[in-house]
Motif scaffolding. Structure first.
Motif, PDB file in Angstrom:
ATOM      1  N   MET A   1       0.844  -1.204   0.000  1.00  0.00           N
ATOM      2  CA  MET A   1       0.000   0.000   0.000  1.00  0.00           C
ATOM      3  C   MET A   1       0.875   1.248   0.000  1.00  0.00           C
ATOM      4  N   LEU A   2       0.517   2.262  -0.777  1.00  0.00           N
ATOM      5  CA  LEU A   2       1.340   3.447  -0.877  1.00  0.00           C
ATOM      6  C   LEU A   2       1.328   4.237   0.417  1.00  0.00           C
ATOM      7  N   SER A   3       2.487   4.811   0.771  1.00  0.00           N
ATOM      8  CA  SER A   3       2.580   5.669   1.934  1.00  0.00           C
ATOM      9  C   SER A   3       1.878   6.988   1.649  1.00  0.00           C
ATOM     10  N   PRO A   4       1.512   7.777   2.704  1.00  0.00           N
ATOM     11  CA  PRO A   4       0.855   9.068   2.469  1.00  0.00           C
ATOM     12  C   PRO A   4       1.615   9.999   1.554  1.00  0.00           C
ATOM     13  N   PRO A   5       2.974  10.117   1.666  1.00  0.00           N
ATOM     14  CA  PRO A   5       3.670  10.995   0.721  1.00  0.00           C
ATOM     15  C   PRO A   5       3.516  10.551  -0.722  1.00  0.00           C
ATOM     16  N   ALA A   6       3.559   9.214  -0.954  1.00  0.00           N
ATOM     17  CA  ALA A   6       3.417   8.731  -2.338  1.00  0.00           C
ATOM     18  C   ALA A   6       2.010   8.969  -2.848  1.00  0.00           C
ATOM     19  N   ALA A   7       1.022   8.820  -1.961  1.00  0.00           N
ATOM     20  CA  ALA A   7      -0.360   9.073  -2.383  1.00  0.00           C
ATOM     21  C   ALA A   7      -0.547  10.534  -2.764  1.00  0.00           C
ATOM     22  N   ARG A   8       0.078  11.435  -1.971  1.00  0.00           N
ATOM     23  CA  ARG A   8      -0.024  12.861  -2.313  1.00  0.00           C
ATOM     24  C   ARG A   8       0.699  13.150  -3.623  1.00  0.00           C
ATOM     25  N   ALA A   9       1.790  12.424  -3.878  1.00  0.00           N
ATOM     26  CA  ALA A   9       2.540  12.635  -5.122  1.00  0.00           C
ATOM     27  C   ALA A   9       1.697  12.282  -6.328  1.00  0.00           C
ATOM     28  N   GLN A  10       0.842  11.270  -6.193  1.00  0.00           N
ATOM     29  CA  GLN A  10      -0.019  10.909  -7.315  1.00  0.00           C
ATOM     30  C   GLN A  10      -0.971  12.051  -7.651  1.00  0.00           C
ATOM     31  N   GLN A  11      -1.458  12.750  -6.627  1.00  0.00           N
ATOM     32  CA  GLN A  11      -2.435  13.805  -6.856  1.00  0.00           C
ATOM     33  C   GLN A  11      -1.764  15.089  -7.342  1.00  0.00           C
ATOM     34  N   ASN A  12      -0.456  15.243  -7.080  1.00  0.00           N
ATOM     35  CA  ASN A  12       0.256  16.459  -7.455  1.00  0.00           C
ATOM     36  C   ASN A  12       1.534  16.057  -8.175  1.00  0.00           C
ATOM     37  N   TYR A  13       1.375  15.431  -9.315  1.00  0.00           N
ATOM     38  CA  TYR A  13       2.453  14.749 -10.026  1.00  0.00           C
ATOM     39  C   TYR A  13       3.607  15.684 -10.370  1.00  0.00           C
ATOM     40  N   PRO A  14       4.837  15.352  -9.957  1.00  0.00           N
ATOM     41  CA  PRO A  14       5.992  16.179 -10.292  1.00  0.00           C
ATOM     42  C   PRO A  14       6.546  15.815 -11.667  1.00  0.00           C
ATOM     43  N   ILE A  15       6.773  16.815 -12.489  1.00  0.00           N
ATOM     44  CA  ILE A  15       7.357  16.597 -13.807  1.00  0.00           C
ATOM     45  C   ILE A  15       8.774  16.040 -13.639  1.00  0.00           C
ATOM     46  N   GLY A  16       9.154  15.125 -14.540  1.00  0.00           N
ATOM     47  CA  GLY A  16      10.488  14.541 -14.461  1.00  0.00           C
ATOM     48  C   GLY A  16      11.064  14.260 -15.836  1.00  0.00           C
ATOM     49  N   PRO A  17      12.351  13.882 -15.907  1.00  0.00           N
ATOM     50  CA  PRO A  17      12.990  13.564 -17.196  1.00  0.00           C
ATOM     51  C   PRO A  17      12.211  12.500 -17.970  1.00  0.00           C
ATOM     52  N   GLY A  18      11.998  12.753 -19.266  1.00  0.00           N
ATOM     53  CA  GLY A  18      11.245  11.814 -20.098  1.00  0.00           C
ATOM     54  C   GLY A  18       9.814  12.245 -20.339  1.00  0.00           C
ATOM     55  N   ASP A  19       9.247  13.103 -19.474  1.00  0.00           N
ATOM     56  CA  ASP A  19       7.907  13.630 -19.719  1.00  0.00           C
ATOM     57  C   ASP A  19       7.949  14.582 -20.920  1.00  0.00           C
ATOM     58  N   VAL A  20       6.821  14.686 -21.628  1.00  0.00           N
ATOM     59  CA  VAL A  20       6.726  15.559 -22.799  1.00  0.00           C
ATOM     60  C   VAL A  20       5.726  16.661 -22.509  1.00  0.00           C
ATOM     61  N   LEU A  21       6.165  17.911 -22.598  1.00  0.00           N
ATOM     62  CA  LEU A  21       5.289  19.061 -22.390  1.00  0.00           C
ATOM     63  C   LEU A  21       4.906  19.662 -23.736  1.00  0.00           C
ATOM     64  N   SER A  22       3.666  20.147 -23.808  1.00  0.00           N
ATOM     65  CA  SER A  22       3.190  20.821 -25.020  1.00  0.00           C
ATOM     66  C   SER A  22       2.905  22.278 -24.675  1.00  0.00           C
ATOM     67  N   VAL A  23       3.551  23.194 -25.383  1.00  0.00           N
ATOM     68  CA  VAL A  23       3.339  24.631 -25.187  1.00  0.00           C
ATOM     69  C   VAL A  23       2.676  25.166 -26.451  1.00  0.00           C
ATOM     70  N   THR A  24       1.487  25.729 -26.290  1.00  0.00           N
ATOM     71  CA  THR A  24       0.685  26.180 -27.432  1.00  0.00           C
ATOM     72  C   THR A  24       0.461  27.685 -27.345  1.00  0.00           C
ATOM     73  N   PHE A  25       0.709  28.378 -28.458  1.00  0.00           N
ATOM     74  CA  PHE A  25       0.401  29.792 -28.568  1.00  0.00           C
ATOM     75  C   PHE A  25      -0.919  29.902 -29.338  1.00  0.00           C
ATOM     76  N   LEU A  26      -1.976  30.305 -28.646  1.00  0.00           N
ATOM     77  CA  LEU A  26      -3.323  30.200 -29.205  1.00  0.00           C
ATOM     78  C   LEU A  26      -3.498  31.032 -30.469  1.00  0.00           C
ATOM     79  N   SER A  27      -2.789  32.151 -30.593  1.00  0.00           N
ATOM     80  CA  SER A  27      -2.975  32.990 -31.776  1.00  0.00           C
ATOM     81  C   SER A  27      -1.785  32.933 -32.731  1.00  0.00           C
TER      82      SER A  27
END
Length: 385
Positions: free
Chosen positions: A1-27
């Motif tokens: 079972m996940l510890s409380p810190p890990a459970a909170r991490a799931q709800q507030n996911y920290p970005i890390g190496p390998g994640d892909v971000l999309s930046v969009t300029f609407l106009s």
């Protein structure tokens, strides 16, 4: 079972190496970017340069990145004229396009890398790895299958029923599961209690992530509506200017015809009218573009809700079929128990460990099949010696 810190991490996911971000300029779509977070935790964006994003949440980046770009100026050619355009925060949208993958190794049939899906748990990762390896069965030996033991089958049925309760809660938009069908199973109380707790944790985590994404879509739709209304007001103002310039041309033509005014003034009036008409056409194009963006966002919002419901319904049907098959297997296995290993001993359930990195902290967590995963997790499956 996940510890409380890990459970909170799931709800507030920290970005890390390998994640892909999309930046969009609407106009200004020519500046749109999809960027992979590097091993050093940084990305490079136009107008902002190199940014450290590792350890930060997507909500923090949605607030900070547009502010960093505010005031940046670029050249844009409009109707043959080169203009300096300044970037405003509401034009910049930041989303998490892809999560970094997870890895499954050890006693599984197909170890390796897997794409991460929101709400993914250990059982689903092992299933994607083609299940746990049966090291006690061979073609020239006796028919020995660990999974045929009723206790093992019942544990699997508890897990299936728990996941079904999760999918039903998500489909109905409920904040909690209905544990009735799980509690009615003839399984050890500790197994049932653990399954219910994990299912409730998964519902809470998945709901938090879904609410965040839907809230972002809702904000995007409202911002698009605001841009449409602003464009309509601008178009109305420009329409009045064009009409005024047209009246000025008509009046000047009359005065020139009567010889009261020189023809040069008529030429100037016509030039001003044509310029106003050209600007009005550009304003109309901006309004149409804003309306297209708004319609696209509304469609995306509605599609997200429909696709989510269809996925939950499909998964519920699959789980119901699995549950029916397990019930039949349990009934058959209780009539004549198969051996569990070559010495006739009951084989223990596999041990599953998740290796997880949260910031600078490396965690090693003993988990169950219903435990929720985070991007970048390494799932290791092994049998006790």
């Amino acid at each position: 079972m996940l510890s409380p810190p890990a459970a909170r991490a799931q709800q507030n996911y920290p970005i890390g190496p390998g994640d892909v971000l999309s930046v969009t300029f609407l106009s200004n779509s020519q500046f749109n970017r999809k960027v992979v977070v590097g091993n050093d935790g940084t990305i490079f964006l136009p107008f902002a340069g190199e940014l450290t994003v590792a350890g930060r949440t997507i909500n923090q980046l949605r607030k900070d990145i547009p502010v960093l770009m505010t005031g940046s100026v670029f050249r844009e050619r409009v109707n043959g004229e080169e203009l300096l355009v300044s970037i405003s925060p509401e034009e910049v949208s930041v989303t998490l396009a892809e999560y970094r993958p997870i890895f499954v190794d050890g006693a599984v049939n197909s170890p390796g890398q897997q794409p991460f899906v929101v709400g993914m748990n250990v059982r689903q990762a092992i299933a994607a790895a083609k299940g746990i390896k049966n090291q006690f069965f061979s073609a020239d030996g006796p028919d020995i299958r660990v999974r045929e033991h009723p206790q093992v089958l019942m544990a699997e049925l508890v897990g299936v029923m728990a996941e079904m309760a999760v999918q039903r809660a998500l489909l109905e938009g409920a904040e909690d599961i209905d544990p009735t069908e799980i509690e009615e199973l003839n399984a050890p109380p500790i197994l049932i209690t653990s399954a219910i707790e994990l299912a409730r944790s998964q519902v809470a985590t998945t709901n938090a992530l879904l609410e965040e994404e839907l809230a972002f879509l809702e904000r995007s739709v409202k911002e698009a509506e605001t841009r449409v209304m602003a464009a309509l007001r601008h178009e109305e103002v420009m329409s009045g200017i064009v009409l005024s310039e047209r009246e000025e041309v008509d009046q000047m033509e009359n005065l020139v015809a009567r010889g009261v005014r020189p023809s040069t003034l008529l030429i100037q009036a016509r030039r001003l009218y044509l310029q106003a008409a050209e600007r009005y056409s550009g304003v109309q194009a901006d309004r149409l573009s804003a309306e297209d963006s708004w319609r696209e966002l509304v469609l995306k919002q509605n599609q997200a809700l429909r696709e989510g419901a269809l996925q939950y319904q499909q998964r519920i049907q699959e789980l119901a079929q699995q549950a029916s098959q397990l019930r039949v297997q349990i009934d058959l296995s209780t009539a004549g128990l198969a051996e569990l290993d070559r010495e006739g001993e009951v084989l223990g359930a596999p041990r599953i460990t998740v290796f997880r990195k949260l910031g600078d902290q490396a965690l090693q967590i003993e988990v169950t099949p219903g435990t929720s995963l985070l991007p970048g997790d390494v799932v290791h499956v092994r049998f006790a010696e």
